[in-house]
Design a protein around this motif. Structure first.
Motif, PDB file in Angstrom:
ATOM      1  N   ASP A  46       0.838  -1.205   0.000  1.00  0.00           N
ATOM      2  CA  ASP A  46       0.000   0.000   0.000  1.00  0.00           C
ATOM      3  C   ASP A  46       0.871   1.252   0.000  1.00  0.00           C
ATOM      4  O   ASP A  46       0.519   2.255  -0.625  1.00  0.00           O
ATOM      5  N   GLN A 106       0.577   4.329  -2.661  1.00  0.00           N
ATOM      6  CA  GLN A 106       0.327   5.704  -2.216  1.00  0.00           C
ATOM      7  C   GLN A 106       1.462   6.646  -2.606  1.00  0.00           C
ATOM      8  O   GLN A 106       1.209   7.806  -2.955  1.00  0.00           O
ATOM      9  N   ILE A 127       0.978   7.473  -6.311  1.00  0.00           N
ATOM     10  CA  ILE A 127      -0.166   8.371  -6.472  1.00  0.00           C
ATOM     11  C   ILE A 127       0.195   9.787  -6.020  1.00  0.00           C
ATOM     12  O   ILE A 127      -0.168  10.776  -6.675  1.00  0.00           O
ATOM     13  N   LYS A 151      -0.053   7.272 -12.300  1.00  0.00           N
ATOM     14  CA  LYS A 151      -1.246   6.431 -12.302  1.00  0.00           C
ATOM     15  C   LYS A 151      -0.844   4.983 -12.058  1.00  0.00           C
ATOM     16  O   LYS A 151       0.072   4.476 -12.695  1.00  0.00           O
ATOM     17  N   LEU A 163      -9.576   0.439  -6.106  1.00  0.00           N
ATOM     18  CA  LEU A 163     -10.057   1.761  -6.517  1.00  0.00           C
ATOM     19  C   LEU A 163     -10.203   2.690  -5.315  1.00  0.00           C
ATOM     20  O   LEU A 163      -9.936   3.894  -5.420  1.00  0.00           O
ATOM     21  N   LYS A 181      -8.295   2.774  -2.840  1.00  0.00           N
ATOM     22  CA  LYS A 181      -6.937   3.217  -2.500  1.00  0.00           C
ATOM     23  C   LYS A 181      -6.422   4.295  -3.453  1.00  0.00           C
ATOM     24  O   LYS A 181      -5.345   4.828  -3.260  1.00  0.00           O
ATOM     25  N   GLY A 182      -7.185   4.570  -4.506  1.00  0.00           N
ATOM     26  CA  GLY A 182      -6.785   5.600  -5.458  1.00  0.00           C
ATOM     27  C   GLY A 182      -6.217   5.078  -6.752  1.00  0.00           C
ATOM     28  O   GLY A 182      -5.684   5.845  -7.557  1.00  0.00           O
ATOM     29  N   SER A 218      -5.860   3.727 -10.540  1.00  0.00           N
ATOM     30  CA  SER A 218      -6.432   4.265 -11.768  1.00  0.00           C
ATOM     31  C   SER A 218      -7.076   3.220 -12.661  1.00  0.00           C
ATOM     32  O   SER A 218      -7.889   3.547 -13.512  1.00  0.00           O
TER      33      SER A 218
END
Length: 175
Positions: free
Chosen positions: A90, A94, A97, A102, A118, A120-121, A123
C-alpha cells in the motif's frame, strides 16, 4: 501481428502493447505512428530503458514494477506503473499516487478486489474478466454450461479460490 490488429480496429480500440526489448518497442511505436494511434495507446515494459524510445515519441508508457521509486519514474518520463496485486505494498501505491503517477493493478478478477484497489486511489487494472468487473453481466450462481466448473463471480468475496492440499488435491479455503 500488431499491424493486423490496428488496421482492423483503428481508433475504435485502446492498445496496451508490451515490449520485451528495444527492437520490439520501435516496431510497436512505429506501427502505432503509421495509424495515428498515439492517443489510443499505452506502451509497457518491465525494463525502463526499453520504454525510452516510446517516451521520446511522446507516448504514454507504463513500467511493470513494484519497487522503482516514483521520482525515478517521473525522471524517465513514465506516467503509469503496473503493479502485481500480490507483490505491491500500500505504501508503494500511495507514494506513486502522491507523485501523480497512475497505478494499474494486475490481475484483478474479482469485484471486491477492484473495489478495494479503486478505494486506495488506483487508476485501473488488468483483468481476465472485463465484463464481470464492469458489471455488464450478472454474478453467476451456477454453471451455465453444465461443465461443473466455476465461472466469474460464482465464489463470493474469497481472497483465495483454492489451494493444493495433500495428495495433489485441490481444495477451497473459506474465511
Amino acid at each position: 501481428m500488431l499491424e493486423d490488429i490496428v488496421s482492423t480496429f483503428g481508433k475504435s480500440a485502446i492498445y496496451c502493447s508490451e515490449s520485451k526489448d528495444k527492437k520490439s518497442v520501435r516496431k510497436i511505436v512505429d506501427t502505432l505512428e503509421r495509424y495515428d494511434l498515439r492517443e489510443y495507446a499505452l506502451v509497457q515494459s518491465v525494463d525502463m530503458n526499453v520504454l525510452q524510445y516510446a517516451v521520446s515519441k511522446d507516448y504514454q508508457v507504463l513500467l511493470l514494477t513494484s519497487s522503482v521509486p516514483p521520482e525515478t519514474l517521473l525522471d524517465n518520463g513514465i506516467g503509469y506503473v503496473g503493479v502485481s496485486k500480490t507483490a505491491v505494498t500500500d505504501e508503494y501505491i500511495q507514494s506513486c499516487i502522491a507523485y501523480g503517477i497512475k497505478v494499474i493493478l494486475f490481475t484483478v478478477n474479482h469485484r471486491y478486489e477492484r473495489d478495494i484497489f479503486l478505494a486506495k486511489g488506483g487508476s485501473g487494472f488488468f483483468t481476465d474478466e472485463p465484463f464481470y468487473l464492469s458489471e455488464a453481466v450478472d454474478q453467476l450462481s451456477k454453471d451455465p454450461f453444465n461443465n461443473q466448473v466455476f465461472y466469474h463471480g460464482m465464489v463470493k468475496s474469497l481472497t483465495n479460490r483454492g489451494d493444493f492440499t495433500g495428495g495433489n488435491r485441490w481444495g477451497y479455503i473459506y474465511y
